[in-house]
Design a protein around this motif. Sequence first.
Motif, PDB file in Angstrom:
ATOM      1  N   GLY A 192      66.831   1.253  53.191  1.00  0.00           N
ATOM      2  CA  GLY A 192      67.877   1.825  52.346  1.00  0.00           C
ATOM      3  C   GLY A 192      69.271   1.446  52.800  1.00  0.00           C
ATOM      4  N   GLN A 193      70.190   1.552  51.854  1.00  0.00           N
ATOM      5  CA  GLN A 193      71.559   1.096  52.096  1.00  0.00           C
ATOM      6  C   GLN A 193      72.240   1.847  53.246  1.00  0.00           C
ATOM      7  OE1 GLN A 193      74.103   1.466  48.673  1.00  0.00           O
ATOM      8  NE2 GLN A 193      75.887   0.699  49.767  1.00  0.00           N
TER       9      GLN A 193
ATOM     10  N   GLN B 130      80.402  -6.927  43.674  1.00  0.00           N
ATOM     11  CA  GLN B 130      81.030  -5.914  42.820  1.00  0.00           C
ATOM     12  C   GLN B 130      82.338  -5.463  43.469  1.00  0.00           C
ATOM     13  OE1 GLN B 130      77.356  -3.300  41.603  1.00  0.00           O
ATOM     14  NE2 GLN B 130      78.804  -3.426  39.918  1.00  0.00           N
TER      15      GLN B 130
ATOM     16  N   ASP C 213      79.682  -4.271  49.552  1.00  0.00           N
ATOM     17  CA  ASP C 213      78.429  -4.631  48.896  1.00  0.00           C
ATOM     18  C   ASP C 213      78.220  -6.135  48.893  1.00  0.00           C
ATOM     19  OD1 ASP C 213      77.749  -2.068  48.387  1.00  0.00           O
ATOM     20  OD2 ASP C 213      78.393  -2.063  46.286  1.00  0.00           O
ATOM     21  N   ALA C 214      76.948  -6.530  48.824  1.00  0.00           N
ATOM     22  CA  ALA C 214      76.618  -7.951  48.845  1.00  0.00           C
ATOM     23  C   ALA C 214      76.701  -8.571  47.451  1.00  0.00           C
ATOM     24  CB  ALA C 214      75.215  -8.145  49.396  1.00  0.00           C
ATOM     25  N   ASP C 215      76.821  -7.748  46.423  1.00  0.00           N
ATOM     26  CA  ASP C 215      76.665  -8.271  45.063  1.00  0.00           C
ATOM     27  C   ASP C 215      77.987  -8.691  44.419  1.00  0.00           C
ATOM     28  OD1 ASP C 215      77.787  -5.827  44.796  1.00  0.00           O
ATOM     29  OD2 ASP C 215      76.153  -4.916  43.686  1.00  0.00           O
TER      30      ASP C 215
ATOM     31  N   PRO D  34      75.456  -4.657  53.654  1.00  0.00           N
ATOM     32  CA  PRO D  34      74.031  -4.366  53.476  1.00  0.00           C
ATOM     33  C   PRO D  34      73.463  -5.290  52.401  1.00  0.00           C
ATOM     34  CG  PRO D  34      75.341  -2.706  52.345  1.00  0.00           C
ATOM     35  CD  PRO D  34      76.308  -3.641  53.007  1.00  0.00           C
TER      36      PRO D  34
ATOM     37  N   ASN E 237      62.269  -2.234  54.060  1.00  0.00           N
ATOM     38  CA  ASN E 237      63.423  -1.676  53.384  1.00  0.00           C
ATOM     39  C   ASN E 237      63.665  -0.235  53.837  1.00  0.00           C
ATOM     40  OD1 ASN E 237      64.141  -0.151  50.388  1.00  0.00           O
ATOM     41  ND2 ASN E 237      65.501  -1.699  51.210  1.00  0.00           N
TER      42      ASN E 237
ATOM     43  N   TYR F 214      70.013  -6.330  50.152  1.00  0.00           N
ATOM     44  CA  TYR F 214      68.632  -6.142  49.749  1.00  0.00           C
ATOM     45  C   TYR F 214      68.373  -7.000  48.515  1.00  0.00           C
ATOM     46  CZ  TYR F 214      64.292  -3.812  48.476  1.00  0.00           C
ATOM     47  OH  TYR F 214      62.984  -3.532  48.141  1.00  0.00           O
TER      48      TYR F 214
ATOM     49  N   ARG G   7      78.075  -6.672  38.079  1.00  0.00           N
ATOM     50  CA  ARG G   7      77.127  -7.448  38.860  1.00  0.00           C
ATOM     51  C   ARG G   7      76.782  -8.718  38.093  1.00  0.00           C
ATOM     52  NH1 ARG G   7      72.752  -7.255  42.520  1.00  0.00           N
ATOM     53  NH2 ARG G   7      73.000  -5.337  43.688  1.00  0.00           N
TER      54      ARG G   7
ATOM     55  N   SER H  86      70.791  -4.086  40.124  1.00  0.00           N
ATOM     56  CA  SER H  86      71.173  -2.873  40.844  1.00  0.00           C
ATOM     57  C   SER H  86      69.907  -2.203  41.375  1.00  0.00           C
ATOM     58  CB  SER H  86      71.899  -1.924  39.908  1.00  0.00           C
ATOM     59  OG  SER H  86      72.054  -0.684  40.534  1.00  0.00           O
ATOM     60  N   LYS H  87      69.999  -1.626  42.569  1.00  0.00           N
ATOM     61  CA  LYS H  87      68.833  -0.972  43.159  1.00  0.00           C
ATOM     62  C   LYS H  87      68.837   0.522  42.882  1.00  0.00           C
ATOM     63  CE  LYS H  87      68.718  -5.009  45.079  1.00  0.00           C
ATOM     64  NZ  LYS H  87      69.748  -6.015  44.810  1.00  0.00           N
ATOM     65  N   TYR H  88      69.756   0.970  42.072  1.00  0.00           N
ATOM     66  CA  TYR H  88      69.892   2.409  41.909  1.00  0.00           C
ATOM     67  C   TYR H  88      69.660   2.879  40.493  1.00  0.00           C
ATOM     68  CZ  TYR H  88      71.644   2.761  46.573  1.00  0.00           C
ATOM     69  OH  TYR H  88      71.761   2.741  47.925  1.00  0.00           O
TER      70      TYR H  88
ATOM     71  N   GLU I 215      69.394 -10.152  47.569  1.00  0.00           N
ATOM     72  CA  GLU I 215      70.634 -10.646  46.961  1.00  0.00           C
ATOM     73  C   GLU I 215      70.758 -12.154  47.151  1.00  0.00           C
ATOM     74  OE1 GLU I 215      72.457  -8.558  45.327  1.00  0.00           O
ATOM     75  OE2 GLU I 215      72.381  -6.577  46.271  1.00  0.00           O
TER      76      GLU I 215
ATOM     77  N   ASP J 141      68.132  -5.697  54.626  1.00  0.00           N
ATOM     78  CA  ASP J 141      67.379  -4.453  54.549  1.00  0.00           C
ATOM     79  C   ASP J 141      65.961  -4.717  54.016  1.00  0.00           C
ATOM     80  OD1 ASP J 141      66.625  -1.833  54.375  1.00  0.00           O
ATOM     81  OD2 ASP J 141      67.911  -1.354  52.670  1.00  0.00           O
TER      82      ASP J 141
END
Length: 332
Positions: A78-79, A103, A99-101, A15, A76, A17, A205, A210-212, A19, A48
């Motif tokens: 969401g994940q 991590q 994850d795309a980041d 996913p 968007n 978003y 990261r 972070s989106k959260y 990145e 996304d």
Amino acid sequence: MEAVSTSVGLSVVVPVYNEEESLPHLHAAVVPELEALGRSWELIYVDDGSSDASFEVLRGLADADPRVRVIRFRRNFGQTAAMAAGFENAQGDVIVPMDADLQNDPKDIARLLEKIDEGYDVVSGWRAQRQDAFWTVTLPSRLGNAVIGRMTGVVLHDYGCTLTAYRREVLSEVRLYGEMHRFIPAWAAAVGARITELPVAHHARRWGQSKYNLRKAVRVLLDLLTVRFLLTYATKPQYFFGRLGLRVWGLAGLCWTWTLVKRLIWGEPLYTDPFFMTGIFLALAGLQILLFGLLAEMSMRTYYESQGKTIYVVRETVNLPAADPLDRRQRR
Ligand code: UDP
Ligand code: MG
């Protein structure tokens, strides 16, 4: 060159978003790991609704390699939605979201697959050494994991880890809503999957944000409530509502008994007795709850029968013809 329709051993679902900085690094790290596995693979990026250049980057990657597929959302969602879209389009026998980041560590994919080959249906990643802020991320998520474990009956250290390996059949039974990707193991257990977990690496990261934040915790809590209810009562909602309604009627009965006692022994008039009114209120509430349960029973039947879903899940059959004439799924 591999045609799009040939069978695929492994699908990695990412996913994405916003990145754009991470993606080239991620891709450069993942592809060699996939090549080293010695099985056919595809890499599905789900954009996304990014507002940065993520999609252009992805298109470039996909142009260079047909095993890279890209799904772009209109906005968007969401994940969880991004992961669901990836799962639905994945052709692999084993599906691994990550994850795309960066991590998650692409090196762990091989280790997850080893566990799958041992016969597990779900191998859940566990970020044993988590590299996130302690008070705002790690601590709340530890508490969350404990609660989720208790409520769903599937005890894992880390529900929030995207990096997990699923056998395809397990995911095809699971529908995702809200923030529910973290409850896939619980759903999977409900359809009889063999589940285990494996410590995986986790990095801080390096690009993007972070989106959260803590607000997510509330959503997870509400999802948990839904999941718990569905896991226990999805095929028999009246057991839940009916039981509750009967209990409330029981309370009404107690109130009225007390009213009766007061009336018979002390001669108290009904209209000055608050318990009499409370009893009436509870009796009505109980009736509502029971009727609500009947409605739930009806919508449950609609849900299962309109989609040809069964209330059971078959692992395999022996000596049964492939297309069972009574199989409702054929009627669609
Ligand atoms: N993500 C997404 N849609 C969203 C939010 C996040 O596709 O609305 C992706 C994001 O690009 C990343 C993954 O989901 O690949 C996890 O997000 P993030 O790293 O922000 O979460 P964290 O690791 O901080 O919990
Ligand atoms: Mg992250």
